[in-house]
Write an enzyme that holds these catalytic residues in place. Structure first.
Site, PDB file in Angstrom:
ATOM      1  CB  SER A 132       2.821   0.855  -1.780  1.00  0.00           C
ATOM      2  OG  SER A 132       2.994  -0.398  -2.366  1.00  0.00           O
ATOM      3  CG  ASP A 181      -4.122  -2.480  -2.079  1.00  0.00           C
ATOM      4  OD1 ASP A 181      -3.570  -2.909  -3.109  1.00  0.00           O
ATOM      5  OD2 ASP A 181      -3.624  -1.584  -1.382  1.00  0.00           O
ATOM      6  CG  HIS A 212      -1.657  -0.152  -4.462  1.00  0.00           C
ATOM      7  ND1 HIS A 212      -1.457  -0.646  -3.194  1.00  0.00           N
ATOM      8  CD2 HIS A 212      -0.428   0.201  -4.928  1.00  0.00           C
ATOM      9  CE1 HIS A 212      -0.159  -0.607  -2.908  1.00  0.00           C
ATOM     10  NE2 HIS A 212       0.468  -0.090  -3.945  1.00  0.00           N
TER      11      HIS A 212
END
Length: 510
Positions: free
Chosen positions: A216, A442, A471
């Site tokens: 991320s 995602d 995610h």
């Protein structure tokens, strides 16, 4: 030899031929003491209630504090410490080096991650020193806390101007609190400084280069590190890829379609399990429950135990329930939606465990440090519009397309009231031979971001998890295809010959 290097060499030869005085010795590197520091490795357990430390100890990890300058322009000034953990390689004959981790946020603690990452790496993990790092001002690393009444800067703008004005007032209050409590360090809470810290850690570990696994926001940190220190990276895996061209404090803008898709998929899952959750027998019926909750919150706060959930918070609860594509997370979210529905119907509600944790995060200061650091990094990295009317116009446009998520992802935040960044954003390198990993659905780091980075970096390869609203993939989702591809790259240093597409796991029967 390049033209510049050749010219420099000729100039040097001419100077020597003319009898120029010898060049003076370079001045000592003011950062050398940080690069050459001795790390004192010790137990990670801080006390009897330190579960993270105990898990690290059980996995054979040790911890150390790395000293870094607060301000790299003043290396002789104030210092802070960055906490690291390490599980050392056991296959020393085939050791690759150190693998540094970042689990995202920004503001996420990574110190406790080496045990599960080491397990996900399977046999190849024995060849690495797996290193967790709490970035500067996070967790055990000279923590920062603005003493906020919430763990998140994000709010929905609500359904009218009054709701937007409330969220604007909160954003201004949060920025003011950070200046009051942490104003002396805010200029140094940036991704660029975190990358500089990583290079100090690299040197203190005695490594010429480091490998890296970032999730991320950690993907952006990896992009910045590789751009600032292009000769210091070995094998790089970026999972949940942020397009650096879109990285700024308004990072969630554009994520509305992915979140709508994830919400519809969850609603279909819940409908197939109507006997368990009672939210409706088909997808549209479940989505109607979500809309009913939103409408009720617009008329007045919903009472959930000791919490009041208003129109600025209710959509954020829904958004935060959409990031993991698995039965456990879906079930937690379904129970939370059921609680919100009951509250909307005027019933007394004791929140389920997931909803209680979510409301505690959003409506109390129990996680103030996380929200403080996350916001400080985003605001410190890049500027944001300062006029509230800019956000109001964006909210109104987005609301027409997505009444639930648009007012969240386009809303004003504390960065509108922050001091300007101390440095310009990093110019990300034109190419990096990295392994990129992303799920097509995602809802946080949308798939289009991974595609954009893949297009900019022709030497990279993209592992696509198709058909999952997930995610973070490697070691998290349970895709044997994606995990094996990452581990093969970490084992050999060779990227796949072509991009790889992995199928989502089959949905279990209700």
């Amino acid at each position: 030899m390049t033209g510049f290097a050749a010219s420099a060499a000729l100039a040097l030869a001419s100077a020597l031929a003319l009898g120029a005085p010898p060049a003076t010795t370079d001045a000592p590197d003011p950062s050398a003491r940080y690069h050459h520091q001795h790390l004192s490795w010790k137990s990670c357990v801080l006390g009897p209630d330190d579960d993270t430390g105990k898990d690290l100890q059980k996995a054979g990890a040790q911890c150390a504090d790395v000293t870094v300058p607060l301000d790299y322009d003043d290396p002789g000034g104030r210092t802070i410490t960055v906490a690291v953990s390490r599980i050392k390689a056991t296959d020393t004959a085939h050791r690759v080096g150190a693998l540094l981790l970042n689990s995202g946020g920004p503001g996420g603690q990574t110190l406790g991650d080496p045990p599960w990452v080491r397990a996900a790496m399977k046999g190849v993990g024995k060849r690495y020193d797996v290193v967790g790092v709490d970035p500067r001002f996070v967790g055990r690393s000279t923590p920062l806390d603005c003493h906020w009444p919430t763990g998140s800067q994000f709010r929905s703008a609500g359904h009218d101007r009054a709701g937007f004005d409330r969220s604007t007032g909160l954003a201004e209050e949060l920025a003011r609190d950070c200046r009051t409590y942490e104003g002396d360090v805010l200029p140094y809470v940036t991704t660029r400084n975190t990358a500089r810290d990583m290079d100090v850690i690299r040197a203190a570990l005695g490594e010429r280069r480091i490998s890296y696994l970032g999730y991320s926001y950690g993907s952006y940190l990896g992009e910045v590190y590789a751009s600032m220190f292009p000769k210091r990276t070995d094998r790089v895996v970026l999972d949940g890829v942020i397009d650096p061209g879109r990285y700024n404090p308004r990072l969630l803008r554009g994520a509305e379609p992915a979140n709508r898709h994830a919400l519809r998929d969850w609603a279909a899952w819940a409908a197939a399990r109507d006997p368990a959750y009672g939210l409706g027998g088909d997808r549209d019926a479940v989505l109607a429950v979500v809309r009913r909750i939103e409408a009720a919150a617009e008329h007045g706060p919903l009472r959930i135990g000791g919490y009041e959930v208003d129109e600025n918070v209710a959509p954020l609860v829904v958004l935060n329930g959409l990031s993991q594509d698995d039965d456990s997370a879906y079930g937690d979210f379904a129970r939370g939606i059921r609680d919100l529905r009951d509250a909307a119907d005027g019933k007394a509600v004791t929140p389920s465990a997931w909803l209680a944790d979510m409301l505690g995060f959003l409506l109390t200061g129990s996680d103030s440090a996380y929200g403080s650091v996350q916001t400080a990094v985003l605001c410190g990295d890049a500027g944001a519009p300062r006029d509230p009317e800019t956000y109001w116009r964006d909210v109104q446009r987005a609301r027409a397309q997505d009444p639930l998520f648009g007012p969240v992802t386009n809303n004003i935040g504390p960065c509108a009231f922050w001091d300007p960044p101390r440095e310009r954003p990093t110019t990300i390198r034109d190419d990096l031979p990295a392994l990129l990993v992303n799920a097509t659905g995602d809802p946080r780091t949308v798939y289009q971001g991974a595609q954009a980075v893949r297009g900019d970096w022709p030497s990279s390869r993209l592992v696509t998890l198709r058909g999952a609203d997930q995610h973070a993939v490697f070691g998290v989702y349970g895709s044997s295809c994606a995990d094996a591809t990452v581990n093969a790259y970490l084992a050999t240093g060779r990227l796949p010959a072509t991009d790889v597409t992995c199928a989502a796991r089959p949905a279990p029967a209700p």
